[in-house]
Design a protein around this motif. Structure first.
Motif: not given
Length: 393
Positions: A267-280, A321-334
Motif C-alpha cells: 500500500t505504500a505507493p498509494t499511501a504516499v499520494e493519499e497522505l499528501i492529499r489528505f493534509d496538504a 469521493a469522500e474526501p474527508g476519509r483517509l483511503d490508502l488505496d485511493r486511485n486515481p489520486n489527482p
C-alpha cells in the motif's frame, strides 16, 4: 473575510471552512491576504496550469534589507517564466536525469531505517519520543545534503536555514521573523557560493556538479546566482514539504489504527499520494496574471495575484469521493501537492521515495506505534505542519 489564517481553530482544521467556501463559489476575494483565493480543484488546477498566470517575482521590501532573500528567489527557476525558466528547468531536469534519485535510493532506505531504530531506542529508554524531531525533520535534510554534496558543519545548519527562510511565505511573518529570514538567507548564500566554487574545482556525483556539467555540455550560461537559487529551492521545497508530509501523515494514520495496520509495502505507493492529499503540507501557492484573465468567472486583472488553496482542492468532492476519509488505496489520486503545469515539482520522485522509506521503516520496526499526546500545530497557514509529534508503543 472568508477565514482568518492566524485563527488557531482554523489552523487546527481548515477543511470545514474550505468546504463552506467551495459550496458558495470557486474563487473568493480575501481582503486579509490581499488576493483572491481559489478553493475548488478545477479553479486551483487552472491557476497552476494556465500560461497566462505566471510566477512573477517581486522583491521583498524594503529591498535593501532583504538582499540575500531576494537573491535566492530572484534566481530560482520557480520564480521565472518563459525562456529563462525553460533554460534553467532544462538544466535541473538534465542534472536530475543523471540518476540522482536511483543513486540515493539505497541510502535513503538505510537512513530511514537507522533513524527509526534511534526513535525506537529513545521510546524504550524514555517511554516516548518526538517522531518529528528524530525522523521526519532529519531524513529529508540529510537526503538534500547528500544530493547537493554539502559536507562538514554546513550540513547541520541546513535545517535551521530552511525553517527560518520559509517563514517569509506566511501572510504576516512579523519583523523579527523577517530579519531572521534575511540573516539565514545570507548565511546560506555564502555557504552555497563556497560549495559551487569547490565543485567547479573538484566535481563529484552530486547535483551541484551535475548542474555545472550540464551547463558546460550544452553551452548554456549558469550564473553563480542561479546555481545558488536552484540549490536553495531544492532545500526549501524538498525539506519543508517532506517533513510535513511525514508528520501530518503519520498523525493521520495513528489517529486511524485500522489504516495504520493496513500500511505496508503493497500500500505504500498509494499511501504516499493519499497522505499528501489528505493534509496538504503546502496550503497556498500564488500566481500573477500576465494579462487580464478570469478564473471560474472571477476577474484577475493583469499584474495582480491569485492563490490556489491546495488543501481546499484536495478535499473537493467533485474530484475525490469522500474526501474527508483517509483511503490508502485511493486511485486515481489527482492531488495538486506537487503543483501542476510548467512548474510541476522536479523533485517529486525523490520526495515520494523519502516518504515511502520513512513509512515502511516505521511500520516494520514500530508496528505498535501510538500517539503519546496531542501534537501542537505550528502557528502557520501556508506551511502546514506540527511543532512536534510525541509517540510511544
Amino acid at each position: 473575510m472568508p477565514f482568518d489564517p492566524a485563527d488557531p481553530a482554523f489552523l487546527a482544521d481548515p477543511y470545514p471552512t474550505f468546504a463552506r467556501l467551495r459550496a458558495e463559489a470557486e474563487v473568493h476575494p480575501h481582503p486579509g491576504l490581499g488576493i483572491p483565493v481559489a478553493v475548488s480543484h478545477a479553479a486551483c488546477s487552472a491557476v497552476l496550469r494556465r500560461r497566462d498566470l505566471g510566477r512573477i517575482w517581486a522583491d521583498a521590501e524594503p529591498a535593501d534589507s532583504f538582499t540575500a532573500f531576494n537573491l535566492l528567489h530572484r534566481n530560482s527557476l520557480l520564480e521565472r517564466e518563459g525562456p529563462g525558466h525553460s533554460r534553467l528547468r532544462g538544466l535541473v531536469a538534465a542534472a536530475f536525469g543523471r540518476g540522482h534519485t536511483a543513486r540515493l535510493a539505497p541510502r535513503v532506505r538505510r537512513l530511514a531505517a537507522r533513524l527509526v531504530d534511534d526513535l525506537a531506542a529513545r521510546v524504550a529508554d524514555d517511554g516516548e519520543a518526538d517522531l518529528l524531531e528524530h525522523v521526519a525533520a532529519t531524513l529529508p535534510v540529510e537526503v538534500i545534503a547528500e544530493l547537493l554534496g554539502v559536507e562538514g558543519p554546513e550540513r547541520a545548519l541546513l535545517r535551521g536555514w530552511s525553517n527560518t527562510i520559509v517563514t517569509m511565505y506566511e501572510p504576516d511573518p512579523g519583523e523579527d521573523r523577517r530579519a531572521a529570514a534575511e540573516k539565514a538567507s545570507a548565511e546560506f548564500v555564502g555557504a552555497l557560493r563556497e560549495l559551487a566554487a569547490f565543485r567547479r574545482r573538484a566535481p563529484s556525483d552530486d547535483l551541484v556538479s551535475g548542474l555545472l556539467a550540464e551547463a558546460s555540455a550544452d553551452g548554456a550560461r549558469l550564473s553563480s546566482d542561479e546555481l545558488v537559487g536552484t540549490a536553495a529551492l531544492l532545500l526549501m521545497a524538498g525539506h519543508e514539504a517532506t517533513v510535513n508530509v511525514i508528520g501530518n501523515g503519520v498523525l493521520a494514520l495513528l489517529r486511524r489504527p485500522d489504516e495504520w495496520a493496513r500500511l505496508g509495502p503493497a500500500t505504500a505507493p498509494t499511501a504516499v499520494e493519499e497522505l499528501i492529499r489528505f493534509d496538504a503540507p503546502l496550503q497556498l501557492f500564488e500566481r500573477t496574471a500576465v494579462v487580464d484573465v478570469e478564473v471560474a468567472g472571477f476577474p484577475v486583472p493583469a499584474g495582480t495575484k491569485i492563490a490556489a488553496l491546495l488543501g481546499a482542492a484536495a478535499h473537493d468532492p467533485a474530484v475525490f469521493a469522500e474526501p474527508g476519509r483517509l483511503d490508502l488505496d485511493r486511485n486515481p489520486n489527482p492531488h495538486l501537492g506537487f503543483g501542476a503545469g510548467v512548474h510541476y515539482c522536479l523533485g517529486a520522485p525523490l520526495a515520494r521515495l523519502e516518504v515511502a522509506a520513512a513509512l515502511e521503516a516505521l511500520r516494520e520496526r514500530l508496528p505498535a506505534l501510538t500517539l503519546a499526546g496531542e501534537p501542537p500545530r505550528r502557528p502557520d497557514f501556508v506551511m502546514r505542519g506540527l511543532v512536534c509529534l510525541p509517540v510511544t508503543t
